[in-house]
Write an enzyme that holds these catalytic residues in place. Structure first.
Site, PDB file in Angstrom:
ATOM      1  N   TYR A   1      -2.941  33.342   6.335  1.00  0.00           N
ATOM      2  CA  TYR A   1      -3.597  32.023   6.233  1.00  0.00           C
ATOM      3  C   TYR A   1      -3.437  31.286   7.558  1.00  0.00           C
ATOM      4  O   TYR A   1      -2.321  31.166   8.054  1.00  0.00           O
ATOM      5  CB  TYR A   1      -2.962  31.173   5.128  1.00  0.00           C
ATOM      6  CG  TYR A   1      -3.045  31.711   3.730  1.00  0.00           C
ATOM      7  CD1 TYR A   1      -3.901  32.758   3.396  1.00  0.00           C
ATOM      8  CD2 TYR A   1      -2.254  31.182   2.718  1.00  0.00           C
ATOM      9  CE1 TYR A   1      -3.951  33.244   2.099  1.00  0.00           C
ATOM     10  CE2 TYR A   1      -2.306  31.650   1.421  1.00  0.00           C
ATOM     11  CZ  TYR A   1      -3.153  32.696   1.118  1.00  0.00           C
ATOM     12  OH  TYR A   1      -3.206  33.188  -0.170  1.00  0.00           O
TER      13      TYR A   1
ATOM     14  N   PHE B   1      -6.746  31.175  -7.068  1.00  0.00           N
ATOM     15  CA  PHE B   1      -8.118  30.751  -7.377  1.00  0.00           C
ATOM     16  C   PHE B   1      -8.166  30.082  -8.747  1.00  0.00           C
ATOM     17  O   PHE B   1      -9.110  30.276  -9.521  1.00  0.00           O
ATOM     18  CB  PHE B   1      -9.100  31.914  -7.315  1.00  0.00           C
ATOM     19  CG  PHE B   1      -9.513  32.312  -5.926  1.00  0.00           C
ATOM     20  CD1 PHE B   1      -9.296  31.476  -4.846  1.00  0.00           C
ATOM     21  CD2 PHE B   1     -10.119  33.522  -5.692  1.00  0.00           C
ATOM     22  CE1 PHE B   1      -9.661  31.839  -3.562  1.00  0.00           C
ATOM     23  CE2 PHE B   1     -10.494  33.905  -4.406  1.00  0.00           C
ATOM     24  CZ  PHE B   1     -10.264  33.055  -3.333  1.00  0.00           C
TER      25      PHE B   1
ATOM     26  N   LEU C   1      -8.778  27.155  -9.572  1.00  0.00           N
ATOM     27  CA  LEU C   1      -9.950  26.283  -9.706  1.00  0.00           C
ATOM     28  C   LEU C   1     -11.209  26.966  -9.167  1.00  0.00           C
ATOM     29  O   LEU C   1     -12.201  26.304  -8.870  1.00  0.00           O
ATOM     30  CB  LEU C   1      -9.710  24.958  -8.979  1.00  0.00           C
ATOM     31  CG  LEU C   1      -8.627  24.064  -9.599  1.00  0.00           C
ATOM     32  CD1 LEU C   1      -8.386  22.841  -8.736  1.00  0.00           C
ATOM     33  CD2 LEU C   1      -8.998  23.645 -11.017  1.00  0.00           C
ATOM     34  N   ALA C   2     -11.158  28.300  -9.067  1.00  0.00           N
ATOM     35  CA  ALA C   2     -12.320  29.086  -8.632  1.00  0.00           C
ATOM     36  C   ALA C   2     -12.915  28.528  -7.336  1.00  0.00           C
ATOM     37  O   ALA C   2     -14.105  28.214  -7.244  1.00  0.00           O
ATOM     38  CB  ALA C   2     -13.377  29.138  -9.739  1.00  0.00           C
TER      39      ALA C   2
ATOM     40  N   GLY D   1     -12.732  25.753  -6.037  1.00  0.00           N
ATOM     41  CA  GLY D   1     -13.258  24.397  -6.162  1.00  0.00           C
ATOM     42  C   GLY D   1     -14.417  24.273  -7.132  1.00  0.00           C
ATOM     43  O   GLY D   1     -14.822  23.162  -7.496  1.00  0.00           O
TER      44      GLY D   1
ATOM     45  N   LEU E   1     -14.494  24.805 -10.298  1.00  0.00           N
ATOM     46  CA  LEU E   1     -14.100  24.203 -11.569  1.00  0.00           C
ATOM     47  C   LEU E   1     -13.747  22.721 -11.455  1.00  0.00           C
ATOM     48  O   LEU E   1     -13.386  22.092 -12.446  1.00  0.00           O
ATOM     49  CB  LEU E   1     -12.932  24.983 -12.181  1.00  0.00           C
ATOM     50  CG  LEU E   1     -13.262  26.437 -12.535  1.00  0.00           C
ATOM     51  CD1 LEU E   1     -12.026  27.189 -12.994  1.00  0.00           C
ATOM     52  CD2 LEU E   1     -14.350  26.498 -13.618  1.00  0.00           C
ATOM     53  N   THR E   2     -13.891  22.155 -10.251  1.00  0.00           N
ATOM     54  CA  THR E   2     -13.763  20.705 -10.122  1.00  0.00           C
ATOM     55  C   THR E   2     -15.030  20.007 -10.608  1.00  0.00           C
ATOM     56  O   THR E   2     -15.033  18.794 -10.831  1.00  0.00           O
ATOM     57  CB  THR E   2     -13.522  20.285  -8.661  1.00  0.00           C
ATOM     58  OG1 THR E   2     -14.676  20.611  -7.871  1.00  0.00           O
ATOM     59  CG2 THR E   2     -12.293  20.982  -8.095  1.00  0.00           C
TER      60      THR E   2
ATOM     61  N   LYS F   1     -17.812  19.695  -8.879  1.00  0.00           N
ATOM     62  CA  LYS F   1     -18.610  19.044  -7.835  1.00  0.00           C
ATOM     63  C   LYS F   1     -19.734  19.929  -7.305  1.00  0.00           C
ATOM     64  O   LYS F   1     -20.594  19.461  -6.556  1.00  0.00           O
ATOM     65  CB  LYS F   1     -17.713  18.590  -6.685  1.00  0.00           C
ATOM     66  CG  LYS F   1     -17.000  19.700  -5.932  1.00  0.00           C
ATOM     67  CD  LYS F   1     -16.080  19.103  -4.872  1.00  0.00           C
ATOM     68  CE  LYS F   1     -15.288  20.176  -4.132  1.00  0.00           C
ATOM     69  NZ  LYS F   1     -14.357  19.603  -3.139  1.00  0.00           N
TER      70      LYS F   1
END
Length: 316
Positions: free
Chosen positions: A53, A213, A215-216, A218, A220-221, A223
């Site tokens: 990362y 992951f 929230l996949a 993002g 699953l947020t 947006k």
């Protein structure tokens, strides 16, 4: 904060782990410090990162996230014994720097320790399976690092049930430390690889599970509702893959539960994971203090059985 025991380790972790993949990518150094401060102020205690990362960012070399965490730790705002640091080895860091050969694990651990500015890693994970290296070779390297006090516990990521069982068998036969923690991809959308034999094995063997992951990326947020919503975003390609019939069913179910509870979709998606069998704690990232609130609020949300059934059905 109710802490959860992480498998057979002596680590007690808060029910949400901060995903450090954003450090040096979508969160600059100053923002990263503020997020870590707020995360620990809220009673959480665990950070997940990896040597790779965020090597995918133009201009980054890998180790960027670890370096930011190391600088933050060096500030001494949180004493080292109050922070659980998880990092990983095995991803492609450049020519000759990949995989789980014993010599490379030792070399990579030393590099991670230097970047993290610490004398030990609380949990060191094999990031990916390495079909070219026997489990015994990798586990022997981890045993050496444990004996030296440079790592406390060993885990793995992205292994399926067959691979994980083979690693457990190899550890038992050779008298080596086993993988006590698994980090699988698991969320409301991606369920098949964990639910079933892999979850059963983790429960049977008391293996701690921290999901990535969660929230996949993002999705699953809530947006991202169309391809247009993803254009120009850092995670454009990954998020766009979720925008199919299944993904839209999940968003509709999240919206329904949100209307009933007043909670945000991200809070609901994390609360769903916190109720799933075998899961110790989901990993989730935030790039702002408002996003961090969703992580905190997910712990306050108690989903009804009806809500769980609705969400389960949407993602089947």
């Amino acid at each position: 904060m109710d802490m959860r025991k992480l498998g057979r380790t002596d680590l007690s972790i808060a029910p949400i782990v901060f995903g450090g993949n954003v450090f040096g990518w979508t969160a600059d150094e100053k923002t990263s410090y503020a997020l870590l401060d707020a995360f620990f102020d809220a009673g959480f205690n665990t950070i997940d990162t990896a040597d790779v990362y965020s090597r995918w960012v133009p201009g980054n070399k890998g180790g960027d996230s670890e370096e930011i965490i190391g600088k933050w730790l060096k500030q001494g705002r949180i004493s080292r014994d109050k922070a659980v640091i998880i990092t990983k080895v095995g991803s492609d860091m450049g020519p000759g720097r990949k995989g789980l050969k014993a010599d490379y694990i030792i070399e990579a651990a030393e590099a991670s320790l230097k970047r993290l500015q610490t004398d030990h890693i609380d949990l060191y994970l094999s990031h990916w399976p390495d079909p070219e290296t026997p489990h015994e070779e990798s586990l022997a390297a981890y045993a050496k690092l444990k004996e030296q006090g440079k790592i406390r516990h060993v885990g793995c990521s992205n292994l399926d049930a067959t691979q994980l069982q083979a690693s457990l068998d190899a550890a038992a036969k050779a008298g080596l430390p086993r993988y006590d923690v698994l980090q699988p991809e698991y969320n409301l959308y991606a369920r098949d690889s964990f639910e079933g034999p892999l979850a059963d094995l983790c429960i049977k063997e008391d293996i701690g599970v921290i999901t990535y992951f969660s929230l996949a990326a993002g999705f699953l947020t809530g947006k991202y509702r169309s391809k247009a919503d993803t254009e120009g975003r850092a995670r454009e390609n990954r998020v766009a893959a979720y925008l199919d019939d299944k993904g839209l069913r999940i968003l509709a179910a999240l919206d329904k539960v949100a209307a009933e509870t007043g909670a945000k979709p991200a809070e609901i998606a994390l609360a769903w994971l916190l109720r799933k069998r075998g899961v110790t704690a989901p990993i989730a990232s935030a790039t702002s203090l408002s996003q961090l609130d969703a992580l905190i609020n997910s712990l306050k949300l108690s989903l009804s059985d009806d809500a769980m059934r609705l969400l389960d059905a949407a993602g089947e």
